[in-house]
Design a protein around this motif. Structure first.
Motif, PDB file in Angstrom:
ATOM      1  N   TYR A 192      -5.516  16.883  -1.917  1.00  0.00           N
ATOM      2  CA  TYR A 192      -4.518  15.899  -2.457  1.00  0.00           C
ATOM      3  C   TYR A 192      -4.773  14.941  -3.530  1.00  0.00           C
ATOM      4  O   TYR A 192      -4.274  14.862  -4.511  1.00  0.00           O
ATOM      5  N   GLU A 193      -5.908  14.214  -3.082  1.00  0.00           N
ATOM      6  CA  GLU A 193      -6.035  12.819  -3.791  1.00  0.00           C
ATOM      7  C   GLU A 193      -7.111  13.295  -4.738  1.00  0.00           C
ATOM      8  O   GLU A 193      -7.696  12.048  -5.378  1.00  0.00           O
ATOM      9  N   GLY A 194      -8.026  14.320  -4.784  1.00  0.00           N
ATOM     10  CA  GLY A 194      -8.902  14.528  -5.693  1.00  0.00           C
ATOM     11  C   GLY A 194      -8.513  15.958  -6.484  1.00  0.00           C
ATOM     12  O   GLY A 194      -8.057  15.700  -7.808  1.00  0.00           O
ATOM     13  N   SER A 195      -8.630  17.099  -6.225  1.00  0.00           N
ATOM     14  CA  SER A 195      -8.126  18.386  -6.873  1.00  0.00           C
ATOM     15  C   SER A 195      -6.736  18.352  -7.596  1.00  0.00           C
ATOM     16  O   SER A 195      -6.642  18.646  -8.637  1.00  0.00           O
ATOM     17  N   CYS A 196      -5.747  17.820  -6.679  1.00  0.00           N
ATOM     18  CA  CYS A 196      -4.556  17.864  -6.941  1.00  0.00           C
ATOM     19  C   CYS A 196      -4.203  16.659  -7.990  1.00  0.00           C
ATOM     20  O   CYS A 196      -3.102  16.884  -8.565  1.00  0.00           O
ATOM     21  N   GLY A 197      -4.712  15.680  -8.279  1.00  0.00           N
ATOM     22  CA  GLY A 197      -4.594  14.325  -8.909  1.00  0.00           C
ATOM     23  C   GLY A 197      -3.547  13.605  -8.453  1.00  0.00           C
ATOM     24  O   GLY A 197      -3.069  12.524  -9.153  1.00  0.00           O
ATOM     25  N   PHE A 198      -3.314  13.495  -7.210  1.00  0.00           N
ATOM     26  CA  PHE A 198      -2.248  12.506  -6.576  1.00  0.00           C
ATOM     27  C   PHE A 198      -3.097  11.073  -6.404  1.00  0.00           C
ATOM     28  O   PHE A 198      -4.270  11.169  -5.991  1.00  0.00           O
ATOM     29  N   LYS A 199      -2.235  10.145  -6.591  1.00  0.00           N
ATOM     30  CA  LYS A 199      -2.897   8.739  -6.175  1.00  0.00           C
ATOM     31  C   LYS A 199      -1.928   8.174  -5.237  1.00  0.00           C
ATOM     32  O   LYS A 199      -0.753   8.108  -5.154  1.00  0.00           O
ATOM     33  N   CYS A 200      -2.817   7.791  -3.874  1.00  0.00           N
ATOM     34  CA  CYS A 200      -1.897   7.057  -2.715  1.00  0.00           C
ATOM     35  C   CYS A 200      -1.438   5.711  -3.216  1.00  0.00           C
ATOM     36  O   CYS A 200      -2.321   4.709  -3.805  1.00  0.00           O
ATOM     37  N   VAL A 201       0.049   5.575  -2.930  1.00  0.00           N
ATOM     38  CA  VAL A 201       0.518   4.224  -3.407  1.00  0.00           C
ATOM     39  C   VAL A 201       1.015   3.461  -2.336  1.00  0.00           C
ATOM     40  O   VAL A 201       1.112   2.208  -2.402  1.00  0.00           O
ATOM     41  N   THR A 202       0.867   4.077  -1.219  1.00  0.00           N
ATOM     42  CA  THR A 202       1.084   3.301  -0.011  1.00  0.00           C
ATOM     43  C   THR A 202       0.710   3.810   1.339  1.00  0.00           C
ATOM     44  O   THR A 202       0.755   5.314   1.355  1.00  0.00           O
ATOM     45  N   GLY A 203       0.274   3.421   2.025  1.00  0.00           N
ATOM     46  CA  GLY A 203      -0.435   3.964   3.264  1.00  0.00           C
ATOM     47  C   GLY A 203      -0.189   3.103   4.592  1.00  0.00           C
ATOM     48  O   GLY A 203      -0.407   1.498   4.527  1.00  0.00           O
ATOM     49  N   PHE A 204       0.311   3.580   5.784  1.00  0.00           N
ATOM     50  CA  PHE A 204       0.659   2.525   6.789  1.00  0.00           C
ATOM     51  C   PHE A 204       0.244   3.161   8.301  1.00  0.00           C
ATOM     52  O   PHE A 204       0.424   4.555   7.941  1.00  0.00           O
ATOM     53  N   SER A 205       0.029   2.542   9.165  1.00  0.00           N
ATOM     54  CA  SER A 205      -0.266   3.428  10.499  1.00  0.00           C
ATOM     55  C   SER A 205       0.924   3.909  11.211  1.00  0.00           C
ATOM     56  O   SER A 205       2.222   3.054  11.178  1.00  0.00           O
ATOM     57  N   ARG A 206       0.839   5.071  11.324  1.00  0.00           N
ATOM     58  CA  ARG A 206       2.020   5.591  12.111  1.00  0.00           C
ATOM     59  C   ARG A 206       1.914   5.746  13.712  1.00  0.00           C
ATOM     60  O   ARG A 206       2.800   5.601  14.368  1.00  0.00           O
ATOM     61  N   ARG A 207       0.649   5.897  13.945  1.00  0.00           N
ATOM     62  CA  ARG A 207       0.138   5.754  15.354  1.00  0.00           C
ATOM     63  C   ARG A 207      -1.281   5.334  15.391  1.00  0.00           C
ATOM     64  O   ARG A 207      -2.033   5.495  14.568  1.00  0.00           O
ATOM     65  N   PRO A 208      -1.974   5.003  16.490  1.00  0.00           N
ATOM     66  CA  PRO A 208      -3.098   4.424  16.561  1.00  0.00           C
ATOM     67  C   PRO A 208      -4.083   5.376  15.841  1.00  0.00           C
ATOM     68  O   PRO A 208      -4.188   6.710  16.376  1.00  0.00           O
ATOM     69  N   GLY A 209      -4.939   5.021  14.608  1.00  0.00           N
ATOM     70  CA  GLY A 209      -5.827   6.130  14.453  1.00  0.00           C
ATOM     71  C   GLY A 209      -5.366   6.981  13.339  1.00  0.00           C
ATOM     72  O   GLY A 209      -6.140   7.452  12.412  1.00  0.00           O
ATOM     73  N   THR A 210      -4.228   7.171  12.878  1.00  0.00           N
ATOM     74  CA  THR A 210      -3.569   7.879  12.025  1.00  0.00           C
ATOM     75  C   THR A 210      -2.601   7.119  10.922  1.00  0.00           C
ATOM     76  O   THR A 210      -1.874   6.201  11.421  1.00  0.00           O
ATOM     77  N   GLN A 211      -2.838   7.324   9.723  1.00  0.00           N
ATOM     78  CA  GLN A 211      -2.321   6.742   8.555  1.00  0.00           C
ATOM     79  C   GLN A 211      -0.998   7.841   8.033  1.00  0.00           C
ATOM     80  O   GLN A 211      -1.690   8.820   7.655  1.00  0.00           O
ATOM     81  N   PHE A 212      -0.016   7.181   7.431  1.00  0.00           N
ATOM     82  CA  PHE A 212       1.087   8.023   6.730  1.00  0.00           C
ATOM     83  C   PHE A 212       0.825   7.600   5.473  1.00  0.00           C
ATOM     84  O   PHE A 212       0.901   6.578   5.089  1.00  0.00           O
ATOM     85  N   ARG A 213       0.407   8.606   4.539  1.00  0.00           N
ATOM     86  CA  ARG A 213      -0.070   8.295   3.171  1.00  0.00           C
ATOM     87  C   ARG A 213       0.959   9.069   2.418  1.00  0.00           C
ATOM     88  O   ARG A 213       1.318  10.230   2.364  1.00  0.00           O
ATOM     89  N   LYS A 214       1.556   8.104   1.488  1.00  0.00           N
ATOM     90  CA  LYS A 214       2.645   8.649   0.248  1.00  0.00           C
ATOM     91  C   LYS A 214       1.653   8.593  -1.117  1.00  0.00           C
ATOM     92  O   LYS A 214       1.369   7.337  -1.322  1.00  0.00           O
ATOM     93  N   CYS A 215       1.615   9.572  -1.757  1.00  0.00           N
ATOM     94  CA  CYS A 215       1.124   9.766  -2.868  1.00  0.00           C
ATOM     95  C   CYS A 215       1.931  10.272  -3.950  1.00  0.00           C
ATOM     96  O   CYS A 215       2.776  11.018  -3.752  1.00  0.00           O
TER      97      CYS A 215
END
Length: 210
Positions: free
Chosen positions: A180-203
């Motif tokens: 997503y953030e390499g080949s597809c060219g997306f850039k993460c604009v916000t990331g926050f923890s949804r549960r311990p150890g897991t991040q919800f990333r909006k790109c």
């Protein structure tokens, strides 16, 4: 978005989207009520999606959980029927299939694209629900689906947003991030923890002007 949709509508029926990316013998169409009436096809899409989500999440699920429901049959039917609106369809389901005829045996992947989801501002489209049959992965089918979705969105939107869950150290998450953030060219604009150890990333990424 509304003015661009009106312009597209004036150009006549929705044209067939022809991605430049290649996967041997694979075609992509937008689902309609015609496909929704095929019970075996609906079942195939539902199982393919749910099995794919289970495989990607099973390391994070309870050991006793042996399945995962991302879509019900009714939801698959609803998503297919949305394509009946043609160029006016806000959200559609793209179906990838291999061969001359689309049926339950030829489906190899699917994904959705949306001109105007309720969680983005005007002009920012969205794609998601990207799934490739587990026996057909690594053949370029995901790239063909993504290109088809982005070609559709490019007619109306100036930007695209995706979201995904990222768990550091999980092999599947690491592959998603690279793609997503390499080949597809997306850039993460916000990331926050949804549960311990897991991040919800909006790109996001901009759609290049022609």
């Amino acid at each position: 978005v509304e003015s661009r949709l009106a312009a597209l509508e004036g150009e006549g029926p929705m044209p067939e989207i022809a991605p430049k990316s290649k996967a041997r013998g694979v075609r992509v169409v937008i689902g309609t009520s015609e496909q929704a009436q095929d019970g075996e096809l609906v079942e195939r899409i539902m199982r393919m999606v749910n099995e794919s989500y289970y495989e990607s999440l099973k390391e994070l699920l309870h050991p006793r959980q042996t399945s995962y429901e991302r879509l019900s049959r009714r939801e698959v039917v609803d998503r297919l029927e949305m394509g009946d609106a043609g160029v006016r369809a806000n959200r559609v389901l793209h179906i990838a299939y291999r061969g001359e005829q689309l049926d339950a045996s030829s489906v190899v992947g699917c994904m959705s694209s949306t001109y105007s989801p309720p969680w983005t501002e005007d002009g920012c489209g969205h794609w998601g629900l990207l799934v490739v049959d587990k026996d057909c992965q690594g053949q370029g089918i995901a790239s063909v689906l993504v290109e088809a979705a982005e070609l559709r969105l490019a007619g109306v939107c100036t930007e695209i947003q995706i979201e995904y869950e990222y768990t550091p150290g999980q092999a599947y998450s690491e592959r998603l991030e690279r793609w997503y953030e390499g080949s597809c060219g997306f850039k993460c604009v916000t990331g926050f923890s949804r549960r311990p150890g897991t991040q919800f990333r909006k790109c996001r990424k901009a759609i290049p002007a022609e």
